[in-house]
Design a protein around this motif. Sequence first.
Motif, PDB file in Angstrom:
ATOM      1  N   ILE A 160      73.991  47.315 -21.419  1.00  0.00           N
ATOM      2  CA  ILE A 160      74.472  47.580 -20.059  1.00  0.00           C
ATOM      3  C   ILE A 160      75.483  48.710 -20.177  1.00  0.00           C
ATOM      4  CG2 ILE A 160      75.697  46.655 -18.054  1.00  0.00           C
ATOM      5  CD1 ILE A 160      74.751  43.849 -18.962  1.00  0.00           C
ATOM      6  N   GLN A 161      75.164  49.817 -19.543  1.00  0.00           N
ATOM      7  CA  GLN A 161      76.031  50.995 -19.609  1.00  0.00           C
ATOM      8  C   GLN A 161      77.241  50.805 -18.690  1.00  0.00           C
ATOM      9  OE1 GLN A 161      75.700  53.299 -21.846  1.00  0.00           O
ATOM     10  NE2 GLN A 161      73.725  52.497 -22.551  1.00  0.00           N
ATOM     11  N   PRO A 162      78.389  51.316 -19.083  1.00  0.00           N
ATOM     12  CA  PRO A 162      79.586  51.174 -18.245  1.00  0.00           C
ATOM     13  C   PRO A 162      79.432  51.933 -16.931  1.00  0.00           C
ATOM     14  CG  PRO A 162      80.036  52.588 -20.141  1.00  0.00           C
ATOM     15  CD  PRO A 162      78.646  52.061 -20.308  1.00  0.00           C
ATOM     16  N   ASP A 214      86.807  53.515 -17.965  1.00  0.00           N
ATOM     17  CA  ASP A 214      87.612  52.687 -18.864  1.00  0.00           C
ATOM     18  C   ASP A 214      86.838  51.479 -19.420  1.00  0.00           C
ATOM     19  OD1 ASP A 214      87.503  51.490 -16.354  1.00  0.00           O
ATOM     20  OD2 ASP A 214      89.495  50.605 -16.530  1.00  0.00           O
ATOM     21  N   GLU A 215      85.547  51.379 -19.149  1.00  0.00           N
ATOM     22  CA  GLU A 215      84.730  50.265 -19.629  1.00  0.00           C
ATOM     23  C   GLU A 215      83.949  50.673 -20.880  1.00  0.00           C
ATOM     24  OE1 GLU A 215      83.731  48.048 -15.406  1.00  0.00           O
ATOM     25  OE2 GLU A 215      82.299  49.502 -16.194  1.00  0.00           O
ATOM     26  N   LYS A 216      83.527  49.667 -21.635  1.00  0.00           N
ATOM     27  CA  LYS A 216      82.705  49.889 -22.812  1.00  0.00           C
ATOM     28  C   LYS A 216      81.304  49.341 -22.541  1.00  0.00           C
ATOM     29  CE  LYS A 216      86.532  49.556 -26.037  1.00  0.00           C
ATOM     30  NZ  LYS A 216      87.113  48.837 -27.167  1.00  0.00           N
TER      31      LYS A 216
END
Length: 148
Positions: A23-25, A29-31
């Motif tokens: 699952i792509q951010p 600021d997400e991984k």
Amino acid sequence: MKVLRKWPIVLSSDRLCSQSYTIQPSKSDEKPVHIEKGTVVMIPIFGLHRDAQYYPDPERFDPERFSEQNKDNLNTNSYLPFGAGPRGCIGNKISLLQVKTIFYHVLTHFEVVPCRETRIPIELNRKSITLMCEGKVWLGLKPIIKSK
């Protein structure tokens, strides 16, 4: 029965991941989240149905959000009261038919009203795996007087 958006039968559903997936951010600021084949994934139906991203003002009961005029504004993959796909609830059509039949017969003869014992707001049982109220649900039935 669009009431199931706000009050789905089950809180979540699970699926076994059949192939590895990332699952792509969606925010900087997400991984990325990597899900390996064979991992059990929980789908939080109750949370999804109350997510303002999919249902603006999610705490408000608004059956009109599912009207013909608004259908283009809906993400159809975000409404899962009976699950989805080949593992969805096999009894969803018969249960909806039964509930609609009961509601039709009750609501043609009565107005459903709160009574002295009615808890407002409803308190949810936090120990149940299905969506249940704490204690009993008390409602009054006021006969509808039909003029001849």
